[in-house]
Design an enzyme around this catalytic site. Structure first.
Site, PDB file in Angstrom:
ATOM      1  N   GLY A  88       0.793  -1.218   0.000  1.00 44.62           N
ATOM      2  CA  GLY A  88       0.000   0.000   0.000  1.00 44.62           C
ATOM      3  C   GLY A  88       0.824   1.265   0.000  1.00 44.62           C
ATOM      4  N   HIS A 218      -1.862  -7.086   2.785  1.00 44.21           N
ATOM      5  CA  HIS A 218      -1.856  -7.630   4.144  1.00 44.21           C
ATOM      6  C   HIS A 218      -3.008  -7.134   5.002  1.00 44.21           C
ATOM      7  CE1 HIS A 218      -0.207  -4.359   6.856  1.00 44.21           C
ATOM      8  NE2 HIS A 218      -0.032  -3.822   5.662  1.00 44.21           N
ATOM      9  N   THR A 254      11.025  -8.081 -12.109  1.00 38.72           N
ATOM     10  CA  THR A 254      10.346  -9.369 -12.245  1.00 38.72           C
ATOM     11  C   THR A 254       9.221  -9.491 -11.228  1.00 38.72           C
ATOM     12  OG1 THR A 254      12.395 -10.380 -13.024  1.00 38.72           O
ATOM     13  CG2 THR A 254      10.672 -11.872 -12.228  1.00 38.72           C
ATOM     14  N   CYS A 340       4.866   6.602  21.335  1.00 40.84           N
ATOM     15  CA  CYS A 340       5.709   6.843  22.507  1.00 40.84           C
ATOM     16  C   CYS A 340       7.091   7.289  22.046  1.00 40.84           C
ATOM     17  CB  CYS A 340       5.815   5.576  23.350  1.00 40.84           C
ATOM     18  SG  CYS A 340       6.563   5.854  24.965  1.00 40.84           S
TER      19      CYS A 340
END
Length: 395
Positions: A88, A218, A254, A340
């Site tokens: 993405g 994914h 490829t 964090c």
């Protein structure tokens, strides 16, 4: 190892642990068993290069083209409008930077939103060094774009309008069709990042009116490291890399045949179960929301009440940090809306853009359901999170 049911009539996806409930499907999904089965031949004997003329290569080529057709069918596109990528992030970079590179000199404005994924925000920021101005549309308290601002900002100087279809932290669906209509009225291109929405809600490029659309494997029960970009016929993009002629010369190198086959299979599975799975997940999310609201006084639900993904529940736990809630509930795998830095939690920029005060925004937790989620997982997660919140409050 415990089994979790996913869509009825299908196989099973196994959890990664005996003890934890996985509620982070917006971060990534497991590879569906049917997807893995489709990939395996191309990791073993069917190892041919799709550019080779002998039968081994032709079979690889045919597998890639079958996958291209499956991806296209899921979004209502033509197969030759599908460009395979490495994921993405690459797709969004190619769409944004590639469109900007081809824009005429009089179009030097990019219009985006204040709630974008970094895969959109950072390429837009990069374009400022190339002489583009970037305008960011504000959002309301549900995380949805203000269309009146879009009407003011999108004009004849706009090269590209780019917006996330479903905001990954909130699940809020953006008015992509309206943004695309405004873009088209002024001769600009429109790109939508559908990485989070594809397979959860209907995504049709003709109905949306977009010129470019990002897909991430994914998020769709395919492997990490594969994605696609829809490029409407007639739209020209500058390639990100140079090389041979694969993917029509737009993305040389490829082809990653096994992963492309996996993405095609994932798209076929999503097409066959989309409506049923959306209903199932919406009911489970509603049950999870009800259980938590009953157990946590003052709990706030974020996102749009109706224009939203069916699987996503974004919450503000009152009086605590979301990181602390999840740390106290190790049996729940989920995400917070904060990052964090050097031990100092920082609130989500998306929540701040919605006008949520920083101290409240630190209480954010995102729960995203999927094929690993059933009623038992919802009940267990709700009990664990409620107990964790009470523990953090000293109760």
């Amino acid at each position: 190892m415990r089994n979790y049911r996913h869509a009825p009539g299908q196989g099973r996806i196994r959890s990664v642990t005996d003890n934890a409930v996985y509620l982070d499907h917006n971060a990534t999904t497991p590879v569906d068993p049917a997807v893995l089965d489709a990939m395996l031949p191309f990791l073993r004997g069917e190892f041919g290069n799709p550019s080779s003329a002998y039968p081994l290569g032709r079979r690889a080529h045919d597998a890639v083209e079958a996958a291209r057709a499956a991806v296209a069918a899921l979004i209502g596109a033509a197969p030759d409008e599908i460009l395979f990528t490495g994921g993405g992030t690459e797709s969004s970079n190619h769409a944004i930077r590639g469109a900007a590179a081809m824009a005429p000199p009089e179009r030097r404005r990019i219009v985006t939103t204040t709630v974008e994924h970094p895969a959109t925000e950072k390429p837009c920021r990069r374009l400022t060094a190339a002489g583009f101005s970037v305008e960011r549309l504000p959002v309301d308290g549900t995380g949805r774009v203000a269309l009146d601002a879009a009407e003011r900002l999108i004009d004849a100087g706009t090269a590209l309008v780019t917006a996330i279809h479903a905001q990954n932290e909130l699940g809020t669906l953006q008015p992509i069709t309206e943004l695309a209509t405004l873009a088209r009225r002024h001769g600009a291109l429109c790109h939508a990042d559908a990485a989070q929405s594809l397979g959860k809600v209907p995504v049709d490029v003709a109905a949306l009116g977009v010129d470019l659309l990002t897909i991430a494997g994914h998020k769709l029960y395919a492997p990490k490291g594969v994605g696609a970009l829809y490029v409407r016929r007639g739209v020209r993009l500058d390639p990100l890399v140079d090389g041979a002629g694969q993917e029509g010369g737009r993305r040389p190198g490829t082809e990653n045949v096994p992963y492309i086959v996996g993405l095609g299979t994932a798209c076929r599975l999503a097409a066959g179960r989309l409506a049923e799975e959306a209903v199932r997940l919406d009911a489970l999310r509603g049950d999870l929301q009800w259980r938590l609201a009953d157990a946590v006084p003052g709990l706030r639900v974020l996102g749009h009440p109706t224009d939203r993904l069916p699987n996503t529940l974004s919450l503000l736990f009152p009086g605590v940090h979301g990181n602390d809630v999840l740390a106290a509930a190790p049996e729940v795998m989920a995400s917070t809306g904060s990052a964090c830095h050097a031990g100092d939690p920082q609130p989500s920029a998306v929540l701040l853009a919605m006008g949520i005060p920083p101290a409240e925004a630190l209480g954010a937790v995102r729960l995203s359901l999927g094929r690993l989620t059933g009623p038992a997982e919802v009940e267990r997660a709700a009990a664990a999170l409620a107990a964790a919140w009470r523990s953090c409050r000293g109760g």
